[in-house]
Motif scaffolding. Structure first.
Motif, mmCIF file in Angstrom:
data_model
loop_
_atom_site.group_PDB
_atom_site.id
_atom_site.type_symbol
_atom_site.label_atom_id
_atom_site.label_comp_id
_atom_site.label_asym_id
_atom_site.label_seq_id
_atom_site.Cartn_x
_atom_site.Cartn_y
_atom_site.Cartn_z
ATOM 1 N N ALA A 15 44.993 29.427 -17.119
ATOM 2 C CA ALA A 15 45.335 30.496 -18.062
ATOM 3 C C ALA A 15 44.816 30.147 -19.467
ATOM 4 N N ALA A 16 44.983 28.897 -19.840
ATOM 5 C CA ALA A 16 44.528 28.491 -21.181
ATOM 6 C C ALA A 16 43.020 28.673 -21.310
ATOM 7 N N ARG A 17 42.277 28.317 -20.242
ATOM 8 C CA ARG A 17 40.800 28.489 -20.289
ATOM 9 C C ARG A 17 40.426 29.956 -20.486
ATOM 10 N N HIS A 18 41.247 30.850 -19.951
ATOM 11 C CA HIS A 18 40.952 32.285 -20.081
ATOM 12 C C HIS A 18 41.630 32.898 -21.311
ATOM 13 N N GLY A 19 42.392 32.077 -22.034
ATOM 14 C CA GLY A 19 43.033 32.573 -23.262
ATOM 15 C C GLY A 19 44.130 33.591 -22.995
ATOM 16 N N VAL A 20 44.841 33.435 -21.857
ATOM 17 C CA VAL A 20 45.933 34.373 -21.540
ATOM 18 C C VAL A 20 47.213 33.589 -21.301
ATOM 19 N N PRO A 45 53.272 29.031 -9.979
ATOM 20 C CA PRO A 45 54.019 27.808 -10.280
ATOM 21 C C PRO A 45 53.195 26.536 -10.085
ATOM 22 N N GLY A 46 51.986 26.664 -9.562
ATOM 23 C CA GLY A 46 51.154 25.497 -9.256
ATOM 24 C C GLY A 46 50.753 24.713 -10.508
ATOM 25 N N ALA A 47 50.413 23.436 -10.278
ATOM 26 C CA ALA A 47 50.161 22.513 -11.386
ATOM 27 C C ALA A 47 48.940 22.915 -12.231
ATOM 28 N N GLU A 48 47.940 23.570 -11.609
ATOM 29 C CA GLU A 48 46.692 23.848 -12.344
ATOM 30 C C GLU A 48 46.698 25.185 -13.070
ATOM 31 N N ALA A 49 47.706 26.016 -12.800
ATOM 32 C CA ALA A 49 47.639 27.399 -13.285
ATOM 33 C C ALA A 49 47.708 27.494 -14.807
ATOM 34 N N GLY A 50 48.488 26.607 -15.430
ATOM 35 C CA GLY A 50 48.612 26.641 -16.892
ATOM 36 C C GLY A 50 47.262 26.410 -17.555
ATOM 37 N N ALA A 51 46.523 25.410 -17.045
ATOM 38 C CA ALA A 51 45.212 25.092 -17.623
ATOM 39 C C ALA A 51 44.235 26.244 -17.375
#
Ligand SMILES: NC(=O)c1ccc[n+]([C@@H]2O[C@H](COP(=O)([O-])OP(=O)(O)OC[C@H]3O[C@@H](n4cnc5c(N)ncnc54)[C@H](O)[C@@H]3O)[C@@H](O)[C@H]2O)c1
Length: 345
Positions: free
Chosen positions: A44-49, A36-42
């Protein structure tokens, strides 16, 4: 063989270590991240998942082949149970749980469901410890007499800006010592009883900064562990093994295993033995055993992949990790009671 799809729940410090380690495996890849942390979305996006704030959504999303749980301790059991209920093999970070009862509940659920449960005592995957275990187990030291472990280091002042780290439960007994208890059990076998003292004199916080533990092992040897996060020393596993690059590396031993025929210093893997006469006036031979450095986090995931494929049993299962947790919690109990804590065989 198609690569295994492995998801990570909790992408903080150690979750990111696992994500980096996964990238080094030829037969597995990151499938998704839940945090749920603020940085996790970015991240995941960097890893393409895909990214999920709620781990339950991740578990429903394309059903990963395996899950790594790297969240705060209190969440290990509910998240582990959710994986087990869905039949998904799980690698849970240490400690397996906050309490022995919860650890037993998760272990029993995994056994009942026939779902593999591996606990992240990563040091056991380090070739240094595996070599030391072979040396001791083969009897190269003779009968084990004593083990001495130093786990003393200096946490920087900024580490304590977070309030819970100054309070009961946030100190080195519950955060760090568990690694040494597990190391001792892995190398020397079961613990029969222990006594301990702790002190908060140096930092003056409610939580301890220093502790001393004395243990009687089932094989009759005695062990001592000296623990502190307030002492300016190089004598800690993290600084001497090169496992984690953020620590400046020092080439000194921190673990000393002594037997009737010889002794072994770890992680330097120096073997000391008498070759001629055998006594304190005779010369010693010092042999440097070959070191095979390898990243234990990568090796742990390599093992997890084989566990998922049904090729290996978990090196550290739930029952085993529960015994490490039991002894670690007992250290705190012993510092309060002053008396020895004994363990059933
Ligand atoms: N084996 C090792 O070497 C090692 C090293 C450090 C930490 N650990 C263990 O790993 C665990 C995490 O420690 P850390 O230092 O990475 O902590 P951390 O605080 O850096 O990271 C934890 C992450 O989990 C996330 N999180 C919290 N609740 C969540 C939930 N319900 N679902 C999904 N994500 C959630 C947080 O947002 C955070 O990003 C602890 O159990 C710790 O004992 C193991």
């Amino acid at each position: 063989m198609s690569p295994l799809r492995i998801a990570v729940i909790g992408a903080g410090v150690i979750g990111k270590t696992h994500i980096d380690a996964l990238a080094q495996l030829p037969d597995a890849r990151l499938a998704a991240i839940a945090d749920p942390g603020a940085e996790a979305g970015a991240l995941a996006a960097r890893h393409g998942v895909s990214h999920h704030a709620d781990y339950r959504a991740l578990l429903e999303d394309g059903r990963p082949d395996g899950v790594i749980v790297a969240t705060p301790n209190a969440t290990h059991v509910p998240i582990g149970l959710a994986c087990v209920e869905r039949g998904i093999p799980v690698l849970i970070e240490k400690p397996i749980a906050d309490t022995v009862e919860d650890a037993q509940r998760l272990t029993a659920a995994a056994e009942r469901a026939g779902v593999p449960l591996l606990v992240g005592h990563h040091r056991r995957h380090n070739p240094i410890l595996q070599t030391a275990r072979e040396v001791i187990g083969r009897g190269d030291l003779g009968a084990l007499v004593s083990a001495t472990i130093l786990y003393t280091f200096l946490k920087p002042d900024g580490y304590f800006d977070v309030a819970w780290r100054k309070q009961e439960g946030g100190g080195p007994i519950l955060i760090n010592l568990i690694h040494e208890i597990d190391t001792l059990r892995f190398l020397c076998g079961g613990i029969e009883s222990l006594q301990a003292m702790r002190s908060s004199k140096t930092r003056g916080f409610p939580v301890e900064d220093t502790a001393a533990v004395v243990l009687r092992l089932r094989n009759g040897a005695l062990a001592t562990i000296s623990l502190s996060d307030a002492a300016a020393t190089p004598w800690s596993w993290d600084m001497t093994t090169g496992e984690s690059p953020q620590f400046a590396r020092q080439s000194v031993p921190t673990h000393f295993f002594s037997g009737t025929d010889g002794s072994l210093a770890v992680p330097t893997l120096e073997l000391w033995r008498y070759e001629g006469g055998r006594g304190w006036l005779d010369p010693f031979t010092r042999t440097a055993l070959p070191l095979r450095p390898a990243n234990p986090y990568v090796r742990q995931l390599d093992h997890f992949a084989r566990v998922i494929r049904g090729e290996e049993e978990p090196l550290v299962g739930g029952a085993d990790a529960t015994e490490t947790l039991r002894a670690t919690l007992a250290v705190r109990e012993a510092t309060d009671s002053g008396g020895p804590v004994r363990f059933d065989a």
